[in-house]
Design a protein around this motif. Sequence first.
Motif, PDB file in Angstrom:
ATOM      1  N   ASN A  12     -10.254   7.109  -5.979  1.00 52.33           N
ATOM      2  CA  ASN A  12     -11.080   8.227  -6.410  1.00 52.33           C
ATOM      3  C   ASN A  12     -10.520   8.774  -7.718  1.00 52.33           C
ATOM      4  O   ASN A  12      -9.435   9.364  -7.734  1.00 52.33           O
ATOM      5  N   VAL A  13     -11.245   8.587  -8.806  1.00 50.22           N
ATOM      6  CA  VAL A  13     -10.771   8.999 -10.132  1.00 50.22           C
ATOM      7  C   VAL A  13     -10.683  10.517 -10.267  1.00 50.22           C
ATOM      8  O   VAL A  13     -10.107  11.007 -11.237  1.00 50.22           O
ATOM      9  N   PHE A  14     -11.219  11.259  -9.325  1.00 49.74           N
ATOM     10  CA  PHE A  14     -11.166  12.717  -9.361  1.00 49.74           C
ATOM     11  C   PHE A  14      -9.960  13.273  -8.614  1.00 49.74           C
ATOM     12  O   PHE A  14      -9.821  14.485  -8.463  1.00 49.74           O
ATOM     13  N   LEU A  15      -9.083  12.378  -8.112  1.00 49.41           N
ATOM     14  CA  LEU A  15      -7.890  12.803  -7.373  1.00 49.41           C
ATOM     15  C   LEU A  15      -6.630  12.222  -8.018  1.00 49.41           C
ATOM     16  O   LEU A  15      -5.799  11.583  -7.366  1.00 49.41           O
ATOM     17  N   GLY A  16      -6.472  12.461  -9.298  1.00 46.43           N
ATOM     18  CA  GLY A  16      -5.258  12.074 -10.015  1.00 46.43           C
ATOM     19  C   GLY A  16      -4.906  10.613  -9.856  1.00 46.43           C
ATOM     20  O   GLY A  16      -5.694   9.727 -10.187  1.00 46.43           O
ATOM     21  N   ASP A  17      -3.720  10.343  -9.313  1.00 51.45           N
ATOM     22  CA  ASP A  17      -3.209   8.983  -9.207  1.00 51.45           C
ATOM     23  C   ASP A  17      -3.991   8.108  -8.233  1.00 51.45           C
ATOM     24  O   ASP A  17      -3.804   6.888  -8.219  1.00 51.45           O
ATOM     25  N   ASP A  18      -4.868   8.698  -7.448  1.00 49.07           N
ATOM     26  CA  ASP A  18      -5.708   7.883  -6.563  1.00 49.07           C
ATOM     27  C   ASP A  18      -6.619   6.973  -7.390  1.00 49.07           C
ATOM     28  O   ASP A  18      -7.102   5.966  -6.892  1.00 49.07           O
ATOM     29  N   GLY A  19      -6.823   7.296  -8.655  1.00 50.10           N
ATOM     30  CA  GLY A  19      -7.640   6.471  -9.537  1.00 50.10           C
ATOM     31  C   GLY A  19      -6.909   5.270 -10.118  1.00 50.10           C
ATOM     32  O   GLY A  19      -7.465   4.533 -10.942  1.00 50.10           O
ATOM     33  N   PHE A  20      -5.675   5.014  -9.683  1.00 53.81           N
ATOM     34  CA  PHE A  20      -4.879   3.906 -10.213  1.00 53.81           C
ATOM     35  C   PHE A  20      -5.611   2.569 -10.146  1.00 53.81           C
ATOM     36  O   PHE A  20      -5.656   1.824 -11.127  1.00 53.81           O
ATOM     37  N   GLY A  21      -6.157   2.221  -8.999  1.00 52.85           N
ATOM     38  CA  GLY A  21      -6.801   0.911  -8.832  1.00 52.85           C
ATOM     39  C   GLY A  21      -7.990   0.732  -9.749  1.00 52.85           C
ATOM     40  O   GLY A  21      -8.189  -0.331 -10.344  1.00 52.85           O
ATOM     41  N   VAL A  22      -8.783   1.783  -9.879  1.00 55.30           N
ATOM     42  CA  VAL A  22      -9.952   1.740 -10.758  1.00 55.30           C
ATOM     43  C   VAL A  22      -9.504   1.546 -12.206  1.00 55.30           C
ATOM     44  O   VAL A  22     -10.056   0.729 -12.940  1.00 55.30           O
ATOM     45  N   GLU A  23      -8.473   2.295 -12.626  1.00 56.64           N
ATOM     46  CA  GLU A  23      -7.976   2.183 -14.004  1.00 56.64           C
ATOM     47  C   GLU A  23      -7.373   0.817 -14.274  1.00 56.64           C
ATOM     48  O   GLU A  23      -7.599   0.223 -15.334  1.00 56.64           O
ATOM     49  N   ALA A  24      -6.610   0.276 -13.335  1.00 61.89           N
ATOM     50  CA  ALA A  24      -5.985  -1.034 -13.539  1.00 61.89           C
ATOM     51  C   ALA A  24      -7.040  -2.128 -13.674  1.00 61.89           C
ATOM     52  O   ALA A  24      -6.944  -2.990 -14.558  1.00 61.89           O
ATOM     53  N   VAL A  25      -8.076  -2.097 -12.852  1.00 68.79           N
ATOM     54  CA  VAL A  25      -9.129  -3.118 -12.942  1.00 68.79           C
ATOM     55  C   VAL A  25      -9.963  -2.909 -14.203  1.00 68.79           C
ATOM     56  O   VAL A  25     -10.375  -3.873 -14.852  1.00 68.79           O
ATOM     57  N   ILE A 126      -5.393 -12.126   1.306  1.00 70.16           N
ATOM     58  CA  ILE A 126      -5.663 -10.743   0.922  1.00 70.16           C
ATOM     59  C   ILE A 126      -4.369 -10.140   0.409  1.00 70.16           C
ATOM     60  O   ILE A 126      -3.368 -10.073   1.124  1.00 70.16           O
ATOM     61  N   TRP A 127      -4.395  -9.744  -0.865  1.00 70.65           N
ATOM     62  CA  TRP A 127      -3.251  -9.141  -1.513  1.00 70.65           C
ATOM     63  C   TRP A 127      -3.583  -7.698  -1.862  1.00 70.65           C
ATOM     64  O   TRP A 127      -4.707  -7.409  -2.247  1.00 70.65           O
ATOM     65  N   VAL A 128      -2.605  -6.842  -1.758  1.00 68.54           N
ATOM     66  CA  VAL A 128      -2.738  -5.476  -2.243  1.00 68.54           C
ATOM     67  C   VAL A 128      -1.697  -5.287  -3.342  1.00 68.54           C
ATOM     68  O   VAL A 128      -0.500  -5.491  -3.104  1.00 68.54           O
ATOM     69  N   VAL A 129      -2.170  -4.953  -4.536  1.00 63.27           N
ATOM     70  CA  VAL A 129      -1.286  -4.547  -5.619  1.00 63.27           C
ATOM     71  C   VAL A 129      -1.360  -3.027  -5.605  1.00 63.27           C
ATOM     72  O   VAL A 129      -2.374  -2.439  -5.972  1.00 63.27           O
ATOM     73  N   GLY A 130      -0.308  -2.409  -5.097  1.00 65.30           N
ATOM     74  CA  GLY A 130      -0.306  -0.963  -4.909  1.00 65.30           C
ATOM     75  C   GLY A 130       0.683  -0.284  -5.835  1.00 65.30           C
ATOM     76  O   GLY A 130       1.639  -0.902  -6.299  1.00 65.30           O
ATOM     77  N   CYS A 131       0.435   0.992  -6.066  1.00 65.56           N
ATOM     78  CA  CYS A 131       1.326   1.793  -6.903  1.00 65.56           C
ATOM     79  C   CYS A 131       1.613   3.108  -6.199  1.00 65.56           C
ATOM     80  O   CYS A 131       0.688   3.780  -5.717  1.00 65.56           O
ATOM     81  N   GLU A 132       2.900   3.450  -6.139  1.00 71.83           N
ATOM     82  CA  GLU A 132       3.312   4.724  -5.529  1.00 71.83           C
ATOM     83  C   GLU A 132       2.783   5.873  -6.389  1.00 71.83           C
ATOM     84  O   GLU A 132       3.102   5.972  -7.571  1.00 71.83           O
ATOM     85  N   PRO A 133       1.957   6.752  -5.808  1.00 73.47           N
ATOM     86  CA  PRO A 133       1.411   7.872  -6.593  1.00 73.47           C
ATOM     87  C   PRO A 133       2.413   9.015  -6.729  1.00 73.47           C
ATOM     88  O   PRO A 133       3.297   9.181  -5.890  1.00 73.47           O
ATOM     89  N   ALA A 134       2.233   9.798  -7.786  1.00 74.94           N
ATOM     90  CA  ALA A 134       3.025  11.022  -7.966  1.00 74.94           C
ATOM     91  C   ALA A 134       2.214  12.229  -7.536  1.00 74.94           C
ATOM     92  O   ALA A 134       2.748  13.172  -6.966  1.00 74.94           O
TER      93      ALA A 134
END
Length: 178
Positions: A12-25, A126-134
């Motif tokens: 969700n791009v409206f919740l700070g770092d939750d938008g990581f996946g959208v931004e990376a893609v 199935i792979w998850v490329v995840g990032c620890e949010p701040a």
Amino acid sequence: MSGRTLIAGIGNVFLGDDGFGVEAVRRLSASGTPLPDGVETADIGIRGVHLAYRLLDGYDTLVLVDATARGAEPGTLYLIDAAGPDAEPVAPQGAVLDGHHMSPDAVLALLGTLCAGTGAIPPRQIWVVGCEPACLDEGIGLSAPVAAAVPQAVRMVLDLVHRPGRVPIETDPGVATT
């Protein structure tokens, strides 16, 4: 490379770092780096139900890119084999069809239910490329450590789709592989 692969940006791009996946893609798509035949990218955002139904079209590999809180320093990247022999069984958390709570686990649980009902076959890998949010507070934009992790996440995704068997040979320091 065999079969079709979907690289899906989640969050969700409206919740700070939750938008990581959208931004990376988004960054991967904008890079102009050619992807192998059969590899597609998708900005899924919070449309997890849509993703589960899309996967019924037959993909051999799914790469989910998402914020993934596991307790490390913000910006830490994770490579998680969600379909490997050590993967934990996927169980939905809460209401499965609640579009605002469609975590990757809930999407995969819904996919399992849909496959059982339709005879479709879920992705083999199935792979998850995840990032620890701040920060997951309301607001648009990634925190500095998460924004700094985006280029490395893009490299990880490219490594997955370009290597035979899609298993990275090496990961950079600061990447937890599970």
